[in-house]
Design a protein around this motif. Sequence first.
Motif, PDB file in Angstrom:
ATOM      1  N   THR A   9       0.837  -1.203   0.000  1.00 38.83           N
ATOM      2  CA  THR A   9       0.000   0.000   0.000  1.00 38.83           C
ATOM      3  C   THR A   9       0.866   1.245   0.000  1.00 38.83           C
ATOM      4  N   LEU A  10       1.908   1.265   0.834  1.00 37.07           N
ATOM      5  CA  LEU A  10       2.794   2.418   0.896  1.00 37.07           C
ATOM      6  C   LEU A  10       3.537   2.627  -0.428  1.00 37.07           C
ATOM      7  N   THR A  11       3.888   1.531  -1.095  1.00 39.64           N
ATOM      8  CA  THR A  11       4.544   1.643  -2.398  1.00 39.64           C
ATOM      9  C   THR A  11       3.643   2.351  -3.406  1.00 39.64           C
ATOM     10  N   GLU A  12       2.368   1.970  -3.415  1.00 38.22           N
ATOM     11  CA  GLU A  12       1.424   2.598  -4.343  1.00 38.22           C
ATOM     12  C   GLU A  12       1.150   4.044  -3.951  1.00 38.22           C
ATOM     13  N   CYS A  18       4.214  11.075  -6.062  1.00 35.52           N
ATOM     14  CA  CYS A  18       5.084  11.530  -7.154  1.00 35.52           C
ATOM     15  C   CYS A  18       4.273  11.994  -8.354  1.00 35.52           C
ATOM     16  N   GLY A  19       3.168  11.297  -8.628  1.00 37.66           N
ATOM     17  CA  GLY A  19       2.283  11.724  -9.719  1.00 37.66           C
ATOM     18  C   GLY A  19       2.883  11.601 -11.097  1.00 37.66           C
ATOM     19  N   ASP A  20       3.590  10.525 -11.361  1.00 36.29           N
ATOM     20  CA  ASP A  20       4.245  10.370 -12.661  1.00 36.29           C
ATOM     21  C   ASP A  20       3.266  10.075 -13.789  1.00 36.29           C
ATOM     22  N   GLU A  21       2.090   9.534 -13.456  1.00 40.25           N
ATOM     23  CA  GLU A  21       1.127   9.170 -14.491  1.00 40.25           C
ATOM     24  C   GLU A  21       0.063  10.255 -14.616  1.00 40.25           C
ATOM     25  N   THR A  22      -0.285  10.587 -15.838  1.00 36.10           N
ATOM     26  CA  THR A  22      -1.381  11.537 -16.053  1.00 36.10           C
ATOM     27  C   THR A  22      -2.708  10.825 -15.822  1.00 36.10           C
ATOM     28  N   PRO A  23      -3.713  11.514 -15.290  1.00 36.13           N
ATOM     29  CA  PRO A  23      -3.742  12.946 -14.981  1.00 36.13           C
ATOM     30  C   PRO A  23      -3.409  13.257 -13.520  1.00 36.13           C
ATOM     31  N   PRO A  45      13.464  15.696   5.826  1.00 38.09           N
ATOM     32  CA  PRO A  45      14.793  15.941   5.232  1.00 38.09           C
ATOM     33  C   PRO A  45      14.665  16.581   3.858  1.00 38.09           C
ATOM     34  N   GLU A  46      15.724  17.232   3.419  1.00 38.27           N
ATOM     35  CA  GLU A  46      15.736  17.791   2.070  1.00 38.27           C
ATOM     36  C   GLU A  46      15.864  16.653   1.055  1.00 38.27           C
ATOM     37  N   TYR A  47      15.287  16.871  -0.098  1.00 36.75           N
ATOM     38  CA  TYR A  47      15.377  15.871  -1.149  1.00 36.75           C
ATOM     39  C   TYR A  47      16.841  15.704  -1.565  1.00 36.75           C
ATOM     40  N   ASP A  48      17.328  14.449  -1.621  1.00 38.01           N
ATOM     41  CA  ASP A  48      18.755  14.194  -1.838  1.00 38.01           C
ATOM     42  C   ASP A  48      19.085  13.719  -3.255  1.00 38.01           C
ATOM     43  N   GLY A  49      18.154  13.788  -4.159  1.00 36.42           N
ATOM     44  CA  GLY A  49      18.441  13.394  -5.532  1.00 36.42           C
ATOM     45  C   GLY A  49      18.165  11.938  -5.821  1.00 36.42           C
ATOM     46  N   THR A  50      17.800  11.140  -4.818  1.00 34.55           N
ATOM     47  CA  THR A  50      17.405   9.744  -5.041  1.00 34.55           C
ATOM     48  C   THR A  50      16.166   9.727  -5.942  1.00 34.55           C
ATOM     49  N   PRO A  51      15.989   8.680  -6.767  1.00 30.47           N
ATOM     50  CA  PRO A  51      14.754   8.606  -7.548  1.00 30.47           C
ATOM     51  C   PRO A  51      13.531   8.908  -6.671  1.00 30.47           C
ATOM     52  N   ARG A  52      12.699   9.776  -7.143  1.00 28.41           N
ATOM     53  CA  ARG A  52      11.639  10.332  -6.311  1.00 28.41           C
ATOM     54  C   ARG A  52      10.754   9.275  -5.670  1.00 28.41           C
ATOM     55  N   HIS A  53      10.352   8.269  -6.449  1.00 22.92           N
ATOM     56  CA  HIS A  53       9.463   7.246  -5.895  1.00 22.92           C
ATOM     57  C   HIS A  53      10.135   6.483  -4.757  1.00 22.92           C
ATOM     58  N   LYS A  54      11.393   6.097  -4.967  1.00 22.68           N
ATOM     59  CA  LYS A  54      12.116   5.371  -3.937  1.00 22.68           C
ATOM     60  C   LYS A  54      12.264   6.221  -2.675  1.00 22.68           C
ATOM     61  N   TRP A  55      12.568   7.508  -2.852  1.00 21.23           N
ATOM     62  CA  TRP A  55      12.767   8.398  -1.709  1.00 21.23           C
ATOM     63  C   TRP A  55      11.473   8.554  -0.923  1.00 21.23           C
ATOM     64  N   ARG A  57       8.838   6.483  -0.886  1.00 21.07           N
ATOM     65  CA  ARG A  57       8.457   5.199  -0.288  1.00 21.07           C
ATOM     66  C   ARG A  57       9.255   4.921   0.967  1.00 21.07           C
ATOM     67  N   GLU A  58      10.558   5.150   0.930  1.00 17.64           N
ATOM     68  CA  GLU A  58      11.389   4.872   2.103  1.00 17.64           C
ATOM     69  C   GLU A  58      11.022   5.779   3.272  1.00 17.64           C
ATOM     70  N   LEU A  59      10.701   7.030   2.989  1.00 17.23           N
ATOM     71  CA  LEU A  59      10.282   7.921   4.066  1.00 17.23           C
ATOM     72  C   LEU A  59       8.979   7.441   4.713  1.00 17.23           C
ATOM     73  N   LEU A  60       8.029   7.009   3.883  1.00 12.73           N
ATOM     74  CA  LEU A  60       6.759   6.507   4.404  1.00 12.73           C
ATOM     75  C   LEU A  60       6.985   5.282   5.293  1.00 12.73           C
ATOM     76  N   LYS A  61       7.820   4.354   4.825  1.00 10.16           N
ATOM     77  CA  LYS A  61       8.079   3.137   5.592  1.00 10.16           C
ATOM     78  C   LYS A  61       8.830   3.439   6.888  1.00 10.16           C
ATOM     79  N   GLU A  62       9.813   4.340   6.833  1.00  5.52           N
ATOM     80  CA  GLU A  62      10.575   4.685   8.032  1.00  5.52           C
ATOM     81  C   GLU A  62       9.682   5.314   9.092  1.00  5.52           C
ATOM     82  N   ARG A  63       8.817   6.231   8.684  1.00  2.00           N
ATOM     83  CA  ARG A  63       7.936   6.889   9.644  1.00  2.00           C
ATOM     84  C   ARG A  63       6.962   5.897  10.275  1.00  2.00           C
ATOM     85  N   GLN A  64       6.477   4.946   9.481  1.00  2.00           N
ATOM     86  CA  GLN A  64       5.573   3.946  10.050  1.00  2.00           C
ATOM     87  C   GLN A  64       6.314   3.039  11.026  1.00  2.00           C
ATOM     88  N   GLU A  65       7.542   2.634  10.680  1.00  2.00           N
ATOM     89  CA  GLU A  65       8.328   1.779  11.579  1.00  2.00           C
ATOM     90  C   GLU A  65       8.690   2.502  12.867  1.00  2.00           C
TER      91      GLU A  65
END
Length: 319
Positions: A9-12, A18-23, A45-55, A57-65
């Motif tokens: 669910t967090l991955t989706e 990120c909103g990569d798909e229109t619309p 944290p400030e965005y560090d240049g990691t692929p946006r989706h991965k960044w 997703r990891e933030l969502l998972k870390e906060r939940q953990e």
Amino acid sequence: MNEIFDDSTLTEIAHLICGDETPLLYRKGYEIAAFFQRAGWDDVPEYDGTPRHKWARELLKERQEDGTDDAGRAILRLANRLEYYNQQQEYRATLKRLNEILVLDGRRIGEEGGQPVFVRCEAGFEDEVRQLRRVELKVSVTEVVSDPELAATVQLRLDEARICYEHGAYTSAVIMLGSLLEGVLAHAAQTRAAGVRMPKPVRNMGLKDFLDFAHENKWIEHDAKLASELIRQCRNLVHPLAEKQTGHSPNRDTLDMCWPVVNATLNDLAATAAAPPVSPTPRAPAERGRGRNPNASAQRPTPASVARRRQGGGTTAGT
């Protein structure tokens, strides 16, 4: 209590952020960080240049953990209209996709005081949860209820029942259905020409009385009358003690059975709106010893019959 979401669910959800798909609404890396801040996150944290989706997703998972409710806050922010100023298409697309994701996890997005909230529902695919397996309503409420104000009230209850259904409030939905059913049947009893007399004053009649009366006057068919008993029983669960005594709470299956009955009844009432009243059932002859003999007037002597009997040589009265 914190909302706990499955990793899938967090991955989706990260894809939606990120909103990569229109619309969907596209967000750049720094805009994702700002989004989390608007969702009420601390120390983003400030965005560090990691692929946006991965960044994301990891933030969502870390906060939940970490035991915070930040993942839930981010999801509710996705459903908040304030994120979509002058972007209604993006908002609707996000909300639709969001509910398709959440329903697999047993949740939906509802509203409370104009703000998005989580609503518990039965887990399943979105089309299965939202689809009402029911007899199609072929008429409008105004074809059944001639009073415009009452028709508006009935329509509102029908709409509210659907909202309750879609958000898992099944007891409230079935109470609404029972209420509107009694309302339209009472209206029919008061406004239609009836061949069968009312068993009691309208103010003393209940849903069962109205169903019997409508069926006796052939306004609704026999199957609608029988099936409506389920709605009547469930509608009585408006009293908490009744629910406790029966040990049953309405669920989605209950509504999937009740809704076709309401539609069928409304269809029947519309189809018979202009029908002439049925002929009343003939009454049985009076019992022996009760009331006057219906042929008594024919047997009672009249001056003409007495005269004929005298002319014919018969006995006269008093002899």
